[in-house]
Design a protein around this motif. Structure first.
Motif: not given
Length: 128
Positions: A27-36, A38-39, A66-71
């Motif tokens: 899996v490759n995660l980018f910001l939009g994926d991280a937002m999905k 978490v939601a 994505a890392r920043g969003y998760f953190a």
């Protein structure tokens, strides 16, 4: 409450008061994926706080955004977090969480048994 849910990135499973998040292979995660992710996790939790076992063995890449969003946003409704992996990516990912001042305990493990032992007291605290 649901006990299992899945999306294109990971599966979520609630077992013995611990939320298991297992990322799928390559899996490759980018910001939009991280937002999905978490939601979906927040919806799955229905406002309840849980300790989380996050198996990131399947992650191949995760963007800086994505890392920043998760953190930050990704820390809601968590009282403890255990990462499970054996890759250099896991070390980087865990350091990002630990370097930010986190309101909960975070540790990295190479096996799920040790991670579950770490999370067990936090699961008991939630069920009281």
């Amino acid at each position: 409450m649901k006990k299992y849910e899945e999306n294109e990135f990971a599966s979520l499973r609630l077992e013995n008061g611990i939320l298991h998040i297992v990322y799928k292979e390559n899996v490759n995660l980018f910001l939009g994926d991280a937002m999905k992710v978490v939601a979906q996790r927040l919806t799955f939790q229905q406002g309840k706080v849980y300790p989380i076992l996050c198996n990131i063995r399947g992650l191949r890449e995760i963007s800086k955004e994505a890392r920043g969003y998760f953190a930050v946003e990704g820390t809601l409704l968590i009282n403890a977090l255990a990462f499970v992996s054996k890759t250099p990516l896991s070390t980087i990912f865990t350091k990002i969480y630990i370097n930010d001042i986190s309101p909960f305990r975070i540790k990295m493990f190479t096996d799920e048994t040790s991670a579950l032992e770490f999370l067990h007291p936090f699961a008991q605290a939630v069920s009281r």
